[in-house]
Design an enzyme around this catalytic site. Structure first.
Site, short mmCIF file in Angstrom:
data_model
loop_
_atom_site.label_atom_id
_atom_site.label_comp_id
_atom_site.label_asym_id
_atom_site.label_seq_id
_atom_site.Cartn_x
_atom_site.Cartn_y
_atom_site.Cartn_z
N ARG A 80 0.85 -1.20 0.00
CA ARG A 80 0.00 0.00 0.00
C ARG A 80 0.88 1.25 0.00
NH1 ARG A 80 -3.02 2.83 4.91
NH2 ARG A 80 -4.03 4.45 3.70
N HIS A 125 -2.92 11.04 1.42
CA HIS A 125 -2.47 10.65 2.76
C HIS A 125 -1.87 11.90 3.41
CE1 HIS A 125 -1.18 6.99 5.28
NE2 HIS A 125 -0.79 8.04 5.96
N GLU A 170 -7.60 8.37 6.78
CA GLU A 170 -7.88 8.90 8.11
C GLU A 170 -8.43 10.32 8.13
OE1 GLU A 170 -4.46 8.35 10.61
OE2 GLU A 170 -4.63 6.19 10.53
N ASN A 309 -7.62 1.41 10.01
CA ASN A 309 -6.29 1.55 10.58
C ASN A 309 -6.44 1.48 12.10
OD1 ASN A 309 -5.59 2.21 7.96
ND2 ASN A 309 -5.02 4.32 8.40
N TYR A 311 -4.33 1.18 15.84
CA TYR A 311 -3.06 1.20 16.56
C TYR A 311 -3.19 0.91 18.05
CZ TYR A 311 -0.63 2.93 12.47
OH TYR A 311 -0.09 3.03 11.23
N GLU A 376 -3.65 -0.44 8.18
CA GLU A 376 -2.45 -0.05 8.95
C GLU A 376 -2.54 -0.64 10.34
OE1 GLU A 376 -1.50 4.16 9.32
OE2 GLU A 376 -2.09 4.49 7.23
#
Ligand code: GBH
Length: 495
Positions: A80, A125, A170, A309, A311, A376
């Site tokens: 990606r 991005h 995002e 994504n 985290y 991600e």
């Protein structure tokens, strides 16, 4: 330590890594590239750790072949990357096309495909062309059409070979950090106001791009388009915080996911909360949360897969007494870190792999049966480089175990996993001080040598994906660090 159950992963599972243009490319003013908001933000000084900039970064613009070797070395099935909008359209519009920029991405795409690697391309991005920021950036209504033209240009130019597209990365982070807190480019601090306008125009832009693809390109190209939404997993801190936790989720993932996957509009209670608070605070200029116009294509149904994504996770605390005009005030909730979750590298990254499994199940239950890609997920280091990165290895192993359980026990249709990131890179306002790479990059020398972190080289999580992807058994003796084990992985449930 338990191994990852590779039998959980389907045969065509996408094992990838992700990067973003501004974070790796460098070549900021080479061959006709126009400036982006991150060039401006970094060059201003005082914004980024150590006044680092992405001027050179990993120099992937000139060292693409080195990145390709890294991808090959990891046996990735997918990669990606993002396109730098101002590299191909220097002023952001199709009035002026930069052939050298187009050539660069053609080279990247062609060499990935020649190596058997499927590209997934993100169109934006974080790195908006500065020329568009000068016209109001994401706060200007016109940007949706400008983005649609840019997206259509990319579909037309690269879509014969690229079948997986992410329009925006995002929107939550960009709206919050770029327009509410001002700690990301464009550095606007306008609490409680611009954040909703920027988010709204991002959704309009995304919807227009998806509709353009659907009408003009899908019939001949047959690809898929989505947008990448980030979300922490959230749980109440105490029983009293349950309602606050609902609000927290609404104001993060649901803010963007509900219009696209559920109703075509923002969550009802998010809207009423913002409107009630506007009244309470004496804000008189109409709703702060914009409405979608009936004259434009609806955001509803504009995603062919769910891209998430993930985290970290948060425990949520009620903050409903907050009377500030701000996003957090509207949300009436605050996220805190559970002390039992280890922090890895950067301060915000509390490690809780179970959160990913819970989030995947939440997405499935709340939103959709469309396939989900984890676009991600990663682990960072800070301070002295540890090439022997035992903790990162453990993190990937624990995480993939959770993803396996989401698939096999919760029935979530997960199609792929992209590690963030292929390379150590420019970590936004943390500069090069925070390292997320599977490959270490030596930023102190002009060669910018890429070196595989030790654990990635040896440990089982990587064998998991090699085994699953190539169908070959891999025998590993794990001998780095404190935890020792010998694990045999065989291809399971393939087919
Ligand atoms: C992703 O954002 C980005 O897509 C990617 O470009 C980035 O490199 C990667 O994560 C790692 O950060 O505590 O105020 O400093 C993830 C969302 C946004 C979460 C910034 C952490 C820190 C805010 N991240 N946020 S602050």
């Amino acid at each position: 330590m338990s191994a990852v159950d590779i039998t959980a992963f389907p045969k065509d599972f996408a094992w990838g890594a992700a990067t973003a243009a501004y974070q790796i490319e460098g070549g900021w003013n080479m061959d006709g590239r126009g400036p982006s908001i991150w060039d401006t933000f970094c060059h201003e000084g005082g914004r980024v750790f150590g006044d680092h900039t992405g001027d050179v970064a990993c120099n992937s613009y000139q060292l693409w072949e080195e990145d390709l070797k890294c991808i090959q070395q990891l046996d990735l099935s997918h990669y990606r990357l993002s396109v730098s909008w101002s590299r191909i359209l220097p002023d952001g519009t199709t009035n002026h096309i930069n052939p050298k920029g187009v050539e660069y991405y053609n080279k990247v795409i062609d060499s990935l495909i020649a190596s058997g690697v499927t590209p997934m391309i993100t169109l934006w991005h974080m790195d908006l062309p500065q020329a568009l920021q000068d016209c109001g950036g994401w706060c200007s209504a016109e940007i949706a059409d400008t983005f649609e033209s840019y997206a259509s240009f990319c579909f037309k130019t690269f879509g014969d070979r690229v079948k997986l597209w992410i329009t925006l990365n995002e929107p939550y982070v960009c709206a919050m950090l770029g327009y509410e807190d001002g700690i990301f480019a464009p550095g606007i601090k306008d609490p409680g106001l611009s954040v909703y306008v920027a988010g709204h125009n991002m959704l309009r832009a995304h919807a227009k791009a998806w509709h353009a693809y659907n009408t003009h390109f899908r019939p001949s190209q047959g690809g898929q388009v989505s947008l990448a939404l980030n979300s922490d997993w959230a749980e109440p801190l105490t029983a009293k915080d349950a309602a606050a936790t609902e609000r927290y989720k609404e104001f993060t993932l649901d803010w963007f996911a509900c219009p696209v996957f559920c109703t075509g509009d923002y969550p009802e209670s998010m809207r009423s909360r913002i409107e009630n608070r506007s009244l309470e605070l004496g804000y008189k200029q109409g709703s702060r949360l914009p409405h979608f116009s009936k004259d434009e294509p609806s955001p509803l149904g504009t995603a062919d897969f769910f891209a998430v994504n993930y985290y970290t996770s948060r425990k949520v605390k009620d903050l409903s007494e907050n009377t500030e005009l701000s996003f957090v005030g509207d949300q009436g909730a605050e996220g805190v870190i559970d002390p039992s979750w280890p922090i890895c590298g950067v301060h915000w990254l509390a490690v809780y792999p179970e959160g990913l499994r819970k989030l995947l199940k939440y997405i499935k239950d709340t939103y959709t049966s469309v396939p989900i890609y984890i676009t991600e997920n990663g682990f960072s280091q800070m301070g002295p480089v540890q090439i022997e990165d035992v903790d990162r290895s453990q993190f990937y192993e624990d995480t993939l175990q959770q993803v396996g359980k989401a698939i096999s026990q919760d029935g979530v249709n997960v199609k792929g996993y992209f590690a963030w990131s292929l390379l150590d890179n420019f970590e936004w306002n943390d500069g090069f001080n925070v390292r997320f790479g599977l490959f270490h990059v030596d930023f102190s020398s002009s060669e910018l040598k890429r070196t595989l972190y030790r654990s990635v080289h040896q440990r089982t999580w990587r064998a998991t994906w090699q085994t699953s992807h190539t169908g070959k058994a891999v025998h590993l003796k794990v001998c780095t660090g404190k935890r020792q084990s010998s694990i045999r992985l065989t291809p399971g449930a393939l087919g």
